[in-house]
Design an enzyme around this catalytic site. Structure first.
Site, PDB file in Angstrom:
ATOM      1  N   GLN A  55       0.819  -1.206   0.000  1.00  0.00           N
ATOM      2  CA  GLN A  55       0.000   0.000   0.000  1.00  0.00           C
ATOM      3  C   GLN A  55       0.846   1.245   0.000  1.00  0.00           C
ATOM      4  OE1 GLN A  55      -1.337   0.202   4.622  1.00  0.00           O
ATOM      5  NE2 GLN A  55      -1.990  -1.642   3.510  1.00  0.00           N
ATOM      6  N   HIS A  57       0.216   5.742   0.930  1.00  0.00           N
ATOM      7  CA  HIS A  57      -0.693   6.766   1.427  1.00  0.00           C
ATOM      8  C   HIS A  57      -0.375   8.114   0.766  1.00  0.00           C
ATOM      9  CE1 HIS A  57      -1.651   3.798   4.412  1.00  0.00           C
ATOM     10  NE2 HIS A  57      -0.432   3.836   4.914  1.00  0.00           N
ATOM     11  N   GLU A  76       3.720   8.261   8.488  1.00  0.00           N
ATOM     12  CA  GLU A  76       3.631   7.384   9.656  1.00  0.00           C
ATOM     13  C   GLU A  76       5.005   6.810   9.993  1.00  0.00           C
ATOM     14  OE1 GLU A  76       1.167   3.967   8.763  1.00  0.00           O
ATOM     15  OE2 GLU A  76       2.042   3.768   6.785  1.00  0.00           O
ATOM     16  N   HIS A 134       4.847   0.380   0.905  1.00  0.00           N
ATOM     17  CA  HIS A 134       5.236  -0.369   2.099  1.00  0.00           C
ATOM     18  C   HIS A 134       4.233  -1.478   2.402  1.00  0.00           C
ATOM     19  CE1 HIS A 134       2.385   2.674   3.500  1.00  0.00           C
ATOM     20  NE2 HIS A 134       2.076   1.843   4.479  1.00  0.00           N
ATOM     21  N   ARG A 154      -4.474   0.640  -1.777  1.00  0.00           N
ATOM     22  CA  ARG A 154      -3.951  -0.722  -1.836  1.00  0.00           C
ATOM     23  C   ARG A 154      -3.505  -1.002  -3.267  1.00  0.00           C
ATOM     24  NH1 ARG A 154      -8.477  -3.482  -0.256  1.00  0.00           N
ATOM     25  NH2 ARG A 154      -8.057  -3.115   1.942  1.00  0.00           N
TER      26      ARG A 154
END
Length: 269
Positions: A55, A57, A76, A134, A154
């Site tokens: 995935q 982001h 993150e 990642h 995804r």
């Protein structure tokens, strides 16, 4: 001071515990009231018994462009709480391949050939800026600190049949140098948060600075403990703490930990 109770979400690969969240998809109402609004970070514990999807982001700009005004991006990081001997993550894609090549690899079920796999162990730290391809591998338990965002594109799901988001995912990929996986460096700082690992031997105190806004609340996550207690100023008796507990501390509040413990102090920006 507020001890937070997790919201559990079962997944096909394991489960997530949302342990500090005001996000609408998993809001701790008492935490939102404590903060006085929308806290800009989301903290999770992730138990991966199987490998998660590949995935990516979006960053703040892409989140608004693709999903509309009011959306945040998702930068993150992971702190490895426990790891199987052969545990690994996907951490980026190999250089030199266009989006067209990657799109064909996805449709041909051959994306593995283009991924960077990295072995990880307990205590390792992984920083994942928005746009980084990642995945968490099987046999890992992680503490995750991220922007308060639930946008995930995804790219690839190992043939499990769930929806993939190839066009959006490829659009937001960033091919930038990444920080190598290594044990947590005791202090980490980025645009969205600061994290400090504190070793308590006997006693430790902190004062949360006076400031306005939900982001002024600080978090204390217990990595490990040995007969330790936590208390606010003015309390004569502390409460026993346990590994994976998390506490929210208000601006102007002084907290003391007595005993032996390792604590991650999390500060939003």
């Amino acid at each position: 001071m507020l001890k937070l109770n997790a919201i559990k979400s079962d997944k096909i690969w394991g489960y997530e515990l949302w342990i500090a969240s005001t996000h609408p998809n998993g809001c701790q109402d008492d935490f939102k009231a404590f903060c006085g609004g929308d806290y800009p970070l989301l903290v999770k514990v992730i138990q991966a018994d199987d490998t998660l999807s590949i995935q990516v982001h979006p960053d703040d700009d892409w989140a608004v462009k693709l999903e509309g005004a009011g959306n945040r991006g998702k930068t993150e990081c992971w702190y490895v709480l426990d790891a199987a001997d052969d545990a690994k993550i996907v951490y980026g894609i190999k250089e030199g391949f266009s989006n067209e090549v990657l799109a064909k690899a996805i449709t041909d079920n051959k994306l593995e050939d283009y991924l960077e796999f990295v072995k990880v162990k307990k205590g390792d730290f992984i920083f994942i800026p928005a746009g980084t391809v990642h995945a968490i591998g099987a046999g890992l338990r992680l503490m995750e600190v991220q922007q308060s965002c639930d946008l995930t594109y995804r790219l690839y799901d190992w043939g499990r049949g769930r929806e993939v988001h190839i066009e959006k995912g490829l659009a937001v990929i960033k091919r930038e140098d990444m920080i190598p996986v290594a044990p947590f460096p005791k202090n980490f700082d980025c645009k969205y948060f600061n994290m400090q690992e504190i070793e308590v031997k006997g006693g430790w105190s902190m004062l949360c600075p006076e400031a306005e806004g939900p982001e002024a609340v600080q978090l204390l996550y217990v990595l490990a403990e040995n007969k330790a207690v936590i208390r606010s100023a003015g309390e004569s008796v502390g409460s026993k703490i346990n590994a994976e507990d998390i506490y929210a501390v208000k601006p102007g509040e002084k907290i003391t930990v007595e005993g032996s413990a390792r604590i991650m102090r999390i500060i939003a920006k």
